[in-house]
Motif scaffolding. Structure first.
Motif, PDB file in Angstrom:
ATOM      1  N   GLN A 167       0.845  -1.193   0.000  1.00 19.65           N
ATOM      2  CA  GLN A 167       0.000   0.000   0.000  1.00 19.65           C
ATOM      3  C   GLN A 167       0.881   1.243   0.000  1.00 19.65           C
ATOM      4  OE1 GLN A 167      -2.486  -0.442   3.478  1.00 19.65           O
ATOM      5  NE2 GLN A 167      -3.850  -1.900   2.480  1.00 19.65           N
ATOM      6  N   VAL A 168       0.530   2.196  -0.827  1.00 19.67           N
ATOM      7  CA  VAL A 168       1.222   3.479  -0.882  1.00 19.67           C
ATOM      8  C   VAL A 168       0.189   4.559  -0.600  1.00 19.67           C
ATOM      9  CG1 VAL A 168       2.535   5.094  -2.302  1.00 19.67           C
ATOM     10  CG2 VAL A 168       2.927   2.628  -2.531  1.00 19.67           C
ATOM     11  N   ASP A 169       0.388   5.272   0.491  1.00 11.48           N
ATOM     12  CA  ASP A 169      -0.586   6.287   0.926  1.00 11.48           C
ATOM     13  C   ASP A 169      -1.979   5.684   1.043  1.00 11.48           C
ATOM     14  OD1 ASP A 169       1.369   8.330   0.992  1.00 11.48           O
ATOM     15  OD2 ASP A 169       1.115   8.694  -1.156  1.00 11.48           O
ATOM     16  N   GLY A 170      -2.023   4.430   1.499  1.00 17.72           N
ATOM     17  CA  GLY A 170      -3.292   3.763   1.725  1.00 17.72           C
ATOM     18  C   GLY A 170      -3.918   3.136   0.495  1.00 17.72           C
ATOM     19  N   THR A 171      -3.277   3.262  -0.658  1.00 14.56           N
ATOM     20  CA  THR A 171      -3.824   2.733  -1.897  1.00 14.56           C
ATOM     21  C   THR A 171      -3.068   1.479  -2.314  1.00 14.56           C
ATOM     22  OG1 THR A 171      -4.457   4.943  -2.660  1.00 14.56           O
ATOM     23  CG2 THR A 171      -4.216   3.243  -4.342  1.00 14.56           C
ATOM     24  N   PRO A 172      -3.761   0.400  -2.686  1.00 16.34           N
ATOM     25  CA  PRO A 172      -3.044  -0.781  -3.174  1.00 16.34           C
ATOM     26  C   PRO A 172      -2.164  -0.432  -4.370  1.00 16.34           C
ATOM     27  CG  PRO A 172      -5.344  -1.314  -2.737  1.00 16.34           C
ATOM     28  CD  PRO A 172      -5.221   0.180  -2.627  1.00 16.34           C
ATOM     29  N   ALA A 173      -0.892  -0.838  -4.293  1.00 14.79           N
ATOM     30  CA  ALA A 173       0.065  -0.504  -5.338  1.00 14.79           C
ATOM     31  C   ALA A 173       0.662  -1.738  -6.001  1.00 14.79           C
ATOM     32  CB  ALA A 173       1.190   0.366  -4.761  1.00 14.79           C
ATOM     33  N   GLY A 174       0.477  -2.896  -5.403  1.00 16.49           N
ATOM     34  CA  GLY A 174       1.030  -4.128  -5.948  1.00 16.49           C
ATOM     35  C   GLY A 174       0.841  -5.254  -4.956  1.00 16.49           C
ATOM     36  N   PHE A 175       1.294  -6.450  -5.333  1.00 13.78           N
ATOM     37  CA  PHE A 175       1.152  -7.581  -4.422  1.00 13.78           C
ATOM     38  C   PHE A 175       2.134  -8.668  -4.806  1.00 13.78           C
ATOM     39  CE2 PHE A 175      -1.096  -9.463  -7.899  1.00 13.78           C
ATOM     40  CZ  PHE A 175      -1.278 -10.826  -7.637  1.00 13.78           C
ATOM     41  N   PHE A 176       2.335  -9.589  -3.860  1.00 15.25           N
ATOM     42  CA  PHE A 176       3.013 -10.838  -4.189  1.00 15.25           C
ATOM     43  C   PHE A 176       2.313 -11.970  -3.472  1.00 15.25           C
ATOM     44  CE2 PHE A 176       5.617  -9.182  -0.609  1.00 15.25           C
ATOM     45  CZ  PHE A 176       5.643 -10.274   0.259  1.00 15.25           C
ATOM     46  N   GLU A 177       2.452 -13.163  -4.048  1.00 10.54           N
ATOM     47  CA  GLU A 177       1.793 -14.351  -3.516  1.00 10.54           C
ATOM     48  C   GLU A 177       2.822 -15.454  -3.319  1.00 10.54           C
ATOM     49  OE1 GLU A 177      -1.537 -17.599  -5.054  1.00 10.54           O
ATOM     50  OE2 GLU A 177      -1.639 -15.515  -5.754  1.00 10.54           O
ATOM     51  N   LEU A 178       2.896 -15.975  -2.114  1.00 13.53           N
ATOM     52  CA  LEU A 178       3.788 -17.078  -1.787  1.00 13.53           C
ATOM     53  C   LEU A 178       2.959 -18.335  -1.573  1.00 13.53           C
ATOM     54  CD1 LEU A 178       6.149 -15.311   0.802  1.00 13.53           C
ATOM     55  CD2 LEU A 178       6.703 -15.899  -1.571  1.00 13.53           C
ATOM     56  N   ASP A 179       3.312 -19.386  -2.269  1.00 12.28           N
ATOM     57  CA  ASP A 179       2.607 -20.663  -2.169  1.00 12.28           C
ATOM     58  C   ASP A 179       3.553 -21.674  -1.526  1.00 12.28           C
ATOM     59  OD1 ASP A 179       1.243 -23.034  -2.486  1.00 12.28           O
ATOM     60  OD2 ASP A 179       0.627 -22.625  -4.555  1.00 12.28           O
ATOM     61  N   ARG A 180       3.226 -22.088  -0.302  1.00 12.19           N
ATOM     62  CA  ARG A 180       4.069 -23.012   0.459  1.00 12.19           C
ATOM     63  C   ARG A 180       3.483 -24.430   0.492  1.00 12.19           C
ATOM     64  NH1 ARG A 180       7.651 -19.706   3.371  1.00 12.19           N
ATOM     65  NH2 ARG A 180       6.915 -17.580   3.800  1.00 12.19           N
ATOM     66  N   ARG A 181       2.612 -24.756  -0.434  1.00 12.20           N
ATOM     67  CA  ARG A 181       1.914 -26.039  -0.369  1.00 12.20           C
ATOM     68  C   ARG A 181       2.762 -27.215  -0.866  1.00 12.20           C
ATOM     69  NH1 ARG A 181      -3.594 -24.506  -3.346  1.00 12.20           N
ATOM     70  NH2 ARG A 181      -2.060 -23.373  -4.629  1.00 12.20           N
ATOM     71  N   THR A 182       3.900 -26.944  -1.447  1.00  9.52           N
ATOM     72  CA  THR A 182       4.796 -28.018  -1.867  1.00  9.52           C
ATOM     73  C   THR A 182       6.146 -27.819  -1.193  1.00  9.52           C
ATOM     74  OG1 THR A 182       5.593 -26.817  -3.814  1.00  9.52           O
ATOM     75  CG2 THR A 182       3.630 -28.187  -4.096  1.00  9.52           C
ATOM     76  N   ARG A 183       7.053 -28.735  -1.435  1.00 11.22           N
ATOM     77  CA  ARG A 183       8.373 -28.666  -0.804  1.00 11.22           C
ATOM     78  C   ARG A 183       9.123 -27.386  -1.198  1.00 11.22           C
ATOM     79  NH1 ARG A 183      11.708 -32.266   1.719  1.00 11.22           N
ATOM     80  NH2 ARG A 183      13.959 -31.957   1.481  1.00 11.22           N
ATOM     81  N   GLU A 184       8.911 -26.958  -2.433  1.00  9.79           N
ATOM     82  CA  GLU A 184       9.523 -25.715  -2.900  1.00  9.79           C
ATOM     83  C   GLU A 184       8.534 -24.575  -2.703  1.00  9.79           C
ATOM     84  OE1 GLU A 184      10.332 -26.493  -6.978  1.00  9.79           O
ATOM     85  OE2 GLU A 184      12.128 -27.671  -6.578  1.00  9.79           O
ATOM     86  N   THR A 185       8.949 -23.504  -2.056  1.00  9.22           N
ATOM     87  CA  THR A 185       8.093 -22.327  -1.933  1.00  9.22           C
ATOM     88  C   THR A 185       8.072 -21.604  -3.269  1.00  9.22           C
ATOM     89  OG1 THR A 185       8.583 -22.086   0.422  1.00  9.22           O
ATOM     90  CG2 THR A 185       7.749 -20.141  -0.726  1.00  9.22           C
ATOM     91  N   ASP A 186       6.876 -21.326  -3.749  1.00 13.66           N
ATOM     92  CA  ASP A 186       6.705 -20.718  -5.067  1.00 13.66           C
ATOM     93  C   ASP A 186       6.289 -19.261  -4.917  1.00 13.66           C
ATOM     94  OD1 ASP A 186       6.294 -20.244  -7.769  1.00 13.66           O
ATOM     95  OD2 ASP A 186       4.381 -21.313  -7.851  1.00 13.66           O
ATOM     96  N   LEU A 187       7.087 -18.369  -5.501  1.00 12.69           N
ATOM     97  CA  LEU A 187       6.655 -16.984  -5.629  1.00 12.69           C
ATOM     98  C   LEU A 187       5.730 -16.967  -6.839  1.00 12.69           C
ATOM     99  CD1 LEU A 187       6.669 -13.997  -4.927  1.00 12.69           C
ATOM    100  CD2 LEU A 187       8.853 -13.771  -6.143  1.00 12.69           C
ATOM    101  N   ALA A 188       4.455 -17.253  -6.569  1.00  8.19           N
ATOM    102  CA  ALA A 188       3.507 -17.555  -7.639  1.00  8.19           C
ATOM    103  C   ALA A 188       3.157 -16.330  -8.473  1.00  8.19           C
ATOM    104  CB  ALA A 188       2.240 -18.172  -7.045  1.00  8.19           C
ATOM    105  N   TYR A 189       3.011 -15.182  -7.808  1.00  7.61           N
ATOM    106  CA  TYR A 189       2.676 -13.943  -8.505  1.00  7.61           C
ATOM    107  C   TYR A 189       3.383 -12.788  -7.830  1.00  7.61           C
ATOM    108  CZ  TYR A 189      -0.857 -16.595 -10.958  1.00  7.61           C
ATOM    109  OH  TYR A 189      -1.480 -17.529 -11.732  1.00  7.61           O
ATOM    110  N   PHE A 190       3.768 -11.829  -8.652  1.00  8.06           N
ATOM    111  CA  PHE A 190       4.459 -10.638  -8.150  1.00  8.06           C
ATOM    112  C   PHE A 190       4.278  -9.529  -9.184  1.00  8.06           C
ATOM    113  CE2 PHE A 190       8.243  -8.017  -8.823  1.00  8.06           C
ATOM    114  CZ  PHE A 190       8.337  -7.368  -7.612  1.00  8.06           C
ATOM    115  N   GLY A 191       3.900  -8.342  -8.728  1.00  4.38           N
ATOM    116  CA  GLY A 191       3.797  -7.243  -9.682  1.00  4.38           C
ATOM    117  C   GLY A 191       3.214  -5.996  -9.057  1.00  4.38           C
ATOM    118  N   LEU A 192       3.305  -4.918  -9.823  1.00 12.95           N
ATOM    119  CA  LEU A 192       2.802  -3.609  -9.408  1.00 12.95           C
ATOM    120  C   LEU A 192       1.606  -3.216 -10.268  1.00 12.95           C
ATOM    121  CD1 LEU A 192       6.180  -1.674  -9.091  1.00 12.95           C
ATOM    122  CD2 LEU A 192       4.729  -2.412  -7.196  1.00 12.95           C
ATOM    123  N   ILE A 193       0.685  -2.486  -9.670  1.00 16.03           N
ATOM    124  CA  ILE A 193      -0.397  -1.864 -10.418  1.00 16.03           C
ATOM    125  C   ILE A 193       0.218  -0.823 -11.356  1.00 16.03           C
ATOM    126  CG2 ILE A 193      -2.334  -0.253 -10.124  1.00 16.03           C
ATOM    127  CD1 ILE A 193      -3.139  -1.952  -7.672  1.00 16.03           C
TER     128      ILE A 193
END
Length: 206
Positions: free
Chosen positions: A100-126
């Protein structure tokens, strides 16, 4: 994992699609086998907050996914039925972190730990926040969250639809490419889940 000396770190040339209405794409898979040795990146100036959506609602997640991903032809999760997507994002081993930047969503990332390897499944900015030097800090934060949460190995993939700086950024942060895969898909802007205005850097060939 020992690096294959025959593997080229350079993404190969993109072949032409075999038929109209289709797109060729090169997916590059990368991994990180140890936490970063460098100090955390300096936090950008401004009113920034990194907040976990715990759990995210379906509508808020779709807002993030659609808004961040539309310029880069993210389409897979637009196709998922709501219940199937909710099963994934509501799993306690899946983490969705929102910048969040000044209270506004600016981007996100998603970590998936459901397997042995942690997956940075999604990452990006608006799109409104691209070019404000937030990307490296957000990626560094995602990497450190992954390792702090018990990752044994961290994996990510990017493709030739993505921002041209995506692959160099991942490599600069310590990810090592392990393979390139060439695929062909039906253009998701032709009778699919994306508007024709998406992905303006990729021509539509009908």
């Amino acid at each position: 994992m020992a690096e294959d000396p025959s593997f080229s770190l350079t993404r190969p040339a993109l072949p032409a699609a075999s038929k109209p209405g289709h797109l060729s794409v090169i997916v590059t898979y990368l991994e990180m086998t140890a936490p970063p040795a460098h100090a955390p990146l300096t936090r950008p100036k401004g009113d920034l907050a990194l907040v976990r959506a715990n759990p995210p609602t379906w509508s808020f997640y779709r807002y993030l996914y659609d808004t961040v991903g539309e310029p880069w032809l993210w389409h897979e999760r637009r196709r998922l039925p709501r219940k199937e997507l909710e099963r994934s994002i509501l799993d306690p081993l899946v983490e969705v972190w929102v910048l969040q930047v000044d209270g506004t969503p600016a981007g996100f990332f998603e970590l998936d730990r459901r397997t042995r390897e942690t997956d940075l499944a999604y990452f990006g900015l608006i799109p409104d926040f691209i070019g404000h030097k937030l990307g490296p800090w957000l990626l560094d934060s995602a990497i450190r969250r992954a390792w702090d949460g018990g990752a044994r190995k961290l994996v990510v993939n990017t493709c030739s639809f993505d921002h041209p700086k995506a692959l160099p950024l991942y490599q600069s942060m310590g990810f090592v490419p392990t393979r390139h895969v060439v695929r062909e898909i039906r253009d998701p802007r032709i009778g699919g889940p994306l508007p024709r205005s998406a992905g303006t850097h990729i021509p539509i060939v009908e």
